[in-house]
Design an enzyme around this catalytic site. Structure first.
Site, PDB file in Angstrom:
ATOM      1  N   GLU A 235      34.916  22.323  58.585  1.00  0.00           N
ATOM      2  CA  GLU A 235      33.986  21.238  58.930  1.00  0.00           C
ATOM      3  C   GLU A 235      34.005  20.110  57.902  1.00  0.00           C
ATOM      4  O   GLU A 235      33.776  18.945  58.241  1.00  0.00           O
ATOM      5  CB  GLU A 235      32.568  21.793  59.080  1.00  0.00           C
ATOM      6  CG  GLU A 235      31.774  22.039  57.801  1.00  0.00           C
ATOM      7  CD  GLU A 235      32.304  23.187  56.946  1.00  0.00           C
ATOM      8  OE1 GLU A 235      32.064  23.200  55.729  1.00  0.00           O
ATOM      9  OE2 GLU A 235      32.966  24.078  57.510  1.00  0.00           O
ATOM     10  N   ASP A 236      34.314  20.442  56.638  1.00  0.00           N
ATOM     11  CA  ASP A 236      34.316  19.418  55.593  1.00  0.00           C
ATOM     12  C   ASP A 236      35.388  18.356  55.852  1.00  0.00           C
ATOM     13  O   ASP A 236      35.161  17.166  55.629  1.00  0.00           O
ATOM     14  CB  ASP A 236      34.481  20.034  54.208  1.00  0.00           C
ATOM     15  CG  ASP A 236      35.645  21.019  54.122  1.00  0.00           C
ATOM     16  OD1 ASP A 236      36.278  21.294  55.155  1.00  0.00           O
ATOM     17  OD2 ASP A 236      35.909  21.521  53.011  1.00  0.00           O
ATOM     18  N   HIS A 237      36.550  18.773  56.331  1.00  0.00           N
ATOM     19  CA  HIS A 237      37.641  17.838  56.622  1.00  0.00           C
ATOM     20  C   HIS A 237      37.217  16.808  57.671  1.00  0.00           C
ATOM     21  O   HIS A 237      37.406  15.597  57.498  1.00  0.00           O
ATOM     22  CB  HIS A 237      38.867  18.620  57.103  1.00  0.00           C
ATOM     23  CG  HIS A 237      39.979  17.766  57.623  1.00  0.00           C
ATOM     24  ND1 HIS A 237      40.857  17.089  56.795  1.00  0.00           N
ATOM     25  CD2 HIS A 237      40.354  17.458  58.896  1.00  0.00           C
ATOM     26  CE1 HIS A 237      41.726  16.422  57.529  1.00  0.00           C
ATOM     27  NE2 HIS A 237      41.446  16.618  58.807  1.00  0.00           N
TER      28      HIS A 237
END
Length: 402
Positions: A235-237
């Protein structure tokens, strides 16, 4: 025809070697300029930004209390931050630790959220959503449970706040451990992993790890909130891309994020790298296939073969020269992140460093043999769009933290 092909490949390999050498120099330069407060902002800059610290927790690995207590002990105005901790289950063994720390530090504004809110596939987001919804501050510092905070960590984070900045990230690093595998972890995060992020920073490339990241709440709301990214394992990407696509900039904190895991076994370390490689392969397939050529021995063999073909230079001498300059570069970068020059304790990294180099390519090949990953308490099958589905055919073998 074949000789021309070999000539062309050899030239490309040597050009790549020069580019990689430049990357090594750039990473070292950025580490000296940007890390450990080498160039501080003016001392009269007011540090008053209110921050909600989001701590997604899962289990107790022996260092959980030390890590969590470090956030209660932050040197920051007591009324300018809050600590919001989240657990999925009321049976989680970390709950008594949280409650004990809340009693020990009653002046710290803290709250424990028990029970995940199912908004999608990503267990970390499901765990954090209720805390994010309750956050009262304009900045959200999301820090994984394995992160240890120094007293001035929050001060260093907010020094990067600027009108154009939408998120502030920390370069992932580690604390010192006391085992071979903990040193192996340090050797990895202090060399190849750090170099990729440090080189990306001045080029404004989006190579950001979400272990410890402070996000402007307005920017998060602008891209649809955490829920919008719950279908992704990484999710960070996708969150970073969405925020920067809205025109916000990313800043890197001068203080690295210190991972302090209690159980660092060889299987845990390998599983972690395999999971990340599989994630990158399903999101950035072509670039991931080129990754072996950013590793010491694979690139060294290619360069030695190219030099041998073009100049009839002895293969093993060329290989040795390549390995020597690469290791020397890693030596300086690693000790810059450690913020010290070699001491008897830091010399323990010698064998783990070479073990990491020897296992990098075999581990990469193994990672490409499957698209299944363990994360949290669940097993997933990765899809080639950054998404994943739950693999119902097998149960998770263990609890895995990012």
């Amino acid at each position: 025809m074949f000789s021309k092909l070999l000539f062309g490949i050899s030239v490309i390999v040597l050009i790549t070697e020069v580019v990689l050498a430049i990357f090594h120099v750039v990473a070292l330069a950025v580490s000296f300029v940007s890390l450990h407060g080498t160039f501080k902002r003016k001392k009269d800059q007011s540090i008053h930004h209110a921050v909600s610290i989001i701590k997604p927790l899962l289990g107790a690995d022996g260092q959980e209390e030390v890590n969590l207590e470090s956030f209660f002990q932050l040197d920051y105005e007591i009324d300018r931050f809050e600590l919001l901790m989240c657990v999925e289950s009321k049976e989680d063994p970390v709950i008594p630790i949280v409650q004990r720390l809340q009693q020990k530090y009653p002046n710290v504004r803290s709250q424990l959220f028990i029970g995940a809110k199912n908004v999608g596939l990503n267990p970390k987001i499901n765990n954090m959503v209720r805390a994010v919804e309750a956050a009262r501050c304009p900045w959200l510092w999301i820090a994984d449970s394995g992160i240890y905070a120094k007293h001035d960590s929050l001060q260093e984070m907010v020094r990067c706040v600027a009108p154009e900045v939408g998120l502030i990230h920390q370069l992932p690093f580690t604390t010192y451990g006391n085992s071979f595998t903990s040193y192996l972890n340090t050797a990895f995060f202090g060399t190849s992993h750090a170099r990729a992020i440090l080189v990306s920073h001045p080029l404004n490339l989006r190579c950001i790890n979400g272990m410890s990241c402070m996000i402007r709440k307005g920017a998060l709301e602008q891209v649809g909130g955490l829920e919008k990214f719950s279908a992704y394992v990484a999710e960070d990407h996708f969150l970073v891309n969405a925020i920067m696509n809205k025109g916000w900039k990313a800043a890197m904190c001068t203080a690295p994020a210190l991972q302090n895991h209690g159980r660092v076994t060889l299987s845990w370390f390998f599983d972690r790298l395999i999971r990340w490689t599989r994630l990158r392969f399903t999101m950035l397939t072509f670039l991931t296939l080129l990754e072996p050529f950013t590793e010491m021995f694979v690139m060294g063999a290619a360069v030695a073969a190219a030099v041998s073909h073009l100049f009839l230079f002895p293969f093993w001498i060329a290989f040795g020269i390549h390995v020597a300059w690469w290791a020397l570069s890693d030596f300086f970068l690693l000790h810059r992140l450690l913020n010290e020059w070699p001491k008897p304790k830091s010399l323990r990294l010698f064998l783990p460093y070479w073990f990491r180099q020897l296992t990098a390519f075999p581990l990469f090949l193994f990672a490409l043999s499957s698209r299944r990953v363990f994360w949290g308490r669940q097993r997933y099958k990765l899809l080639f769009n950054g998404r994943a589905v739950v693999a119902h055919d097998e149960q998770a073998r263990s609890t895995t933290k990012a």
